[in-house]
Design a protein around this motif. Structure first.
Motif, PDB file in Angstrom:
ATOM      1  N   TYR A  36       0.837  -1.201   0.000  1.00  0.00           N
ATOM      2  CA  TYR A  36       0.000   0.000   0.000  1.00  0.00           C
ATOM      3  C   TYR A  36       0.873   1.252   0.000  1.00  0.00           C
ATOM      4  O   TYR A  36       0.656   2.184  -0.792  1.00  0.00           O
ATOM      5  N   GLN A  37       1.872   1.267   0.856  1.00  0.00           N
ATOM      6  CA  GLN A  37       2.774   2.416   0.906  1.00  0.00           C
ATOM      7  C   GLN A  37       3.593   2.545  -0.368  1.00  0.00           C
ATOM      8  O   GLN A  37       3.813   3.649  -0.875  1.00  0.00           O
TER       9      GLN A  37
ATOM     10  N   LEU B 267       1.535   3.896  -3.421  1.00  0.00           N
ATOM     11  CA  LEU B 267       1.171   5.306  -3.284  1.00  0.00           C
ATOM     12  C   LEU B 267       2.355   6.184  -2.918  1.00  0.00           C
ATOM     13  O   LEU B 267       2.203   7.402  -2.780  1.00  0.00           O
TER      14      LEU B 267
ATOM     15  N   THR C  97      -3.431  10.702   4.842  1.00  0.00           N
ATOM     16  CA  THR C  97      -2.803  10.186   3.615  1.00  0.00           C
ATOM     17  C   THR C  97      -3.324  10.921   2.386  1.00  0.00           C
ATOM     18  O   THR C  97      -2.564  11.238   1.462  1.00  0.00           O
TER      19      THR C  97
ATOM     20  N   ILE D 109      -1.186  13.181  -0.373  1.00  0.00           N
ATOM     21  CA  ILE D 109      -1.237  12.936  -1.824  1.00  0.00           C
ATOM     22  C   ILE D 109      -1.720  14.182  -2.560  1.00  0.00           C
ATOM     23  O   ILE D 109      -1.194  14.536  -3.627  1.00  0.00           O
TER      24      ILE D 109
ATOM     25  N   GLU E 228      -1.535  15.179  -7.067  1.00  0.00           N
ATOM     26  CA  GLU E 228      -2.015  13.996  -7.791  1.00  0.00           C
ATOM     27  C   GLU E 228      -3.519  13.995  -8.013  1.00  0.00           C
ATOM     28  O   GLU E 228      -4.015  13.236  -8.846  1.00  0.00           O
TER      29      GLU E 228
ATOM     30  N   ARG F 173      -1.363   7.648 -11.824  1.00  0.00           N
ATOM     31  CA  ARG F 173      -0.439   8.461 -11.059  1.00  0.00           C
ATOM     32  C   ARG F 173       0.490   9.229 -12.005  1.00  0.00           C
ATOM     33  O   ARG F 173       0.611   8.899 -13.192  1.00  0.00           O
TER      34      ARG F 173
ATOM     35  N   TYR G 231      -5.581  -1.732  -3.552  1.00  0.00           N
ATOM     36  CA  TYR G 231      -4.945  -0.980  -4.637  1.00  0.00           C
ATOM     37  C   TYR G 231      -4.161  -1.979  -5.497  1.00  0.00           C
ATOM     38  O   TYR G 231      -3.258  -2.652  -5.003  1.00  0.00           O
TER      39      TYR G 231
END
Length: 357
Positions: free
Chosen positions: A79-80, A83, A100, A104, A109, A138, A160
């Motif tokens: 996950y980290q 992203l 979070t 972002i 983004e 992204r 994700y």
């Protein structure tokens, strides 16, 4: 149990003490048993938690679990990574989804707009008691498939998945299909693809224009409903022949009023080796047929004229003046010689005695 060699060895007070001792021992044994069971249960729980943690961390998907207040209860490293979220962001145990999202948004983004407004909109969606799915690209070109679902006791679980390669493959397929359709629409020949029941799976612009319709209107319809009944029966027979034999049919002619069509039918095999489709290529050869007919008529007229001219003449190759292509019938009448079958030069038709003059 406690045994004695003689009866009435223990008095009442001693018996009472023995009863208490037995009770204490039984309690101790039960406590040890409960402690052992608890230790075994804790060990089993620890093993299951370790298995869950290992599975959680080894998944190719990024996963984050939120409580009813949208605080992060659990997350995996993927996950980290997907992203690009730093470890420092999760230093506070109470970090939540808003933190979070704000991080972002600050990187730009989420597109233009105030970061707080962009975060607020996404938090409102996360609070809805309904699942959702979005795709987000992204800045580095990575495409994420984001799926989120509410948990029974409140909160959400969100996954994700990196689908960049799949999206590129899909785009490549779409581009290839567009190129193929463009190529098939650029040619004058009619091209269409049928299933084994005669339904149109693909049709190019040429066949649609010939039938006075559109490719969209043709797709999914039976080709036999789009042509005259007498032609439909013949077409069905030919298509069924290709399906049954697995062999192509070349130059199947159709004549419609003042048009002549030259058709080619090819079997398309499925994974099981059976004919699953029939590809049809159809060319309108009306002008070519008319040109060939005019040529034949011209040749016949030329032969008639040449046969009735008393003087002889010949036709010489324009590219090679020493090569003769034709001698009129009068040649043999006047010279008494048969028309040469192979004449390469002027001297070939001159008598050998005359070549020295």
């Amino acid at each position: 149990m406690v045994y004695a060699d003689e009866p009435d060895v223990f008095d009442a007070e001693e018996i009472e003490l023995l009863h208490e001792l037995a009770g204490d021992i039984a309690f101790g044994i039960e406590a040890l048993r409960a402690r052992l069971q608890r230790a075994l249960a804790e060990t089993e729980l620890a093993n299951k938690n370790e298995l869950l943690r290992t599975t959680f961390e080894s998944m190719d998907q990024g996963i984050v679990v939120l409580d009813r207040e949208l605080r992060i209860m659990a997350r995996n490293r993927r996950y980290q990574t997907l992203l690009e979220l730093p470890d420092a962001l999760f230093a506070d145990p109470g970090v939540g989804l808003a933190d979070t999202l704000r991080f972002i948004a600050a990187r730009g983004e989420f597109g233009p707009g105030r970061p707080d407004d962009l975060v607020r909109t996404r938090i409102e969606v996360a609070r809805l008691p309904a699942p959702y799915r979005i795709e987000r690209e992204r800045p580095d070109g990575t495409v994420l498939d984001i799926r989120s679902a509410p948990l029974p006791g409140g909160g959400r679980v969100t996954t994700y998945t990196d689908i960049t390669e799949r999206k590129r493959a899909e785009e490549a397929v779409k581009a290839a299909e567009a190129n193929l359709v463009g190529l098939l629409n650029a040619i004058s020949e009619a091209v269409f693809l049928l299933d084994t029941d005669g339904r149109v799976l693909f049709a190019n612009d040429a066949i649609a224009a010939r039938l006075g319709t559109t490719t969209e209107a043709m797709t999914g319809r039976s080709i036999y409903d789009l042509v005259p009944p007498e032609l439909a029966a013949y077409r069905r027979q030919m298509v069924e022949q290709v399906i049954a034999s697995g062999k192509p049919i070349f130059r199947m002619h159709d004549r419609r009023s003042d048009h002549v069509l030259d058709n080619y039918l090819y079997p398309v095999f499925g994974a099981d080796g059976k004919v699953a489709r029939v590809a049809v290529f159809s060319a309108d050869i009306t002008e070519r047929e008319a040109a060939m007919r005019a040529l034949r008529e011209s040749e016949e007229l030329f032969r008639q004229l040449a046969g009735n001219i008393p003087e002889f003449f010949w036709v010489r190759d324009a590219a090679s003046k020493d090569r003769f292509l034709y001698f009129s019938p009068a040649w043999s009448k006047i010279t008494g010689w048969p028309a040469p079958a192979d004449v390469q030069g002027m001297l070939d038709i001159v008598h050998p005695q005359d070549t020295r003059r």
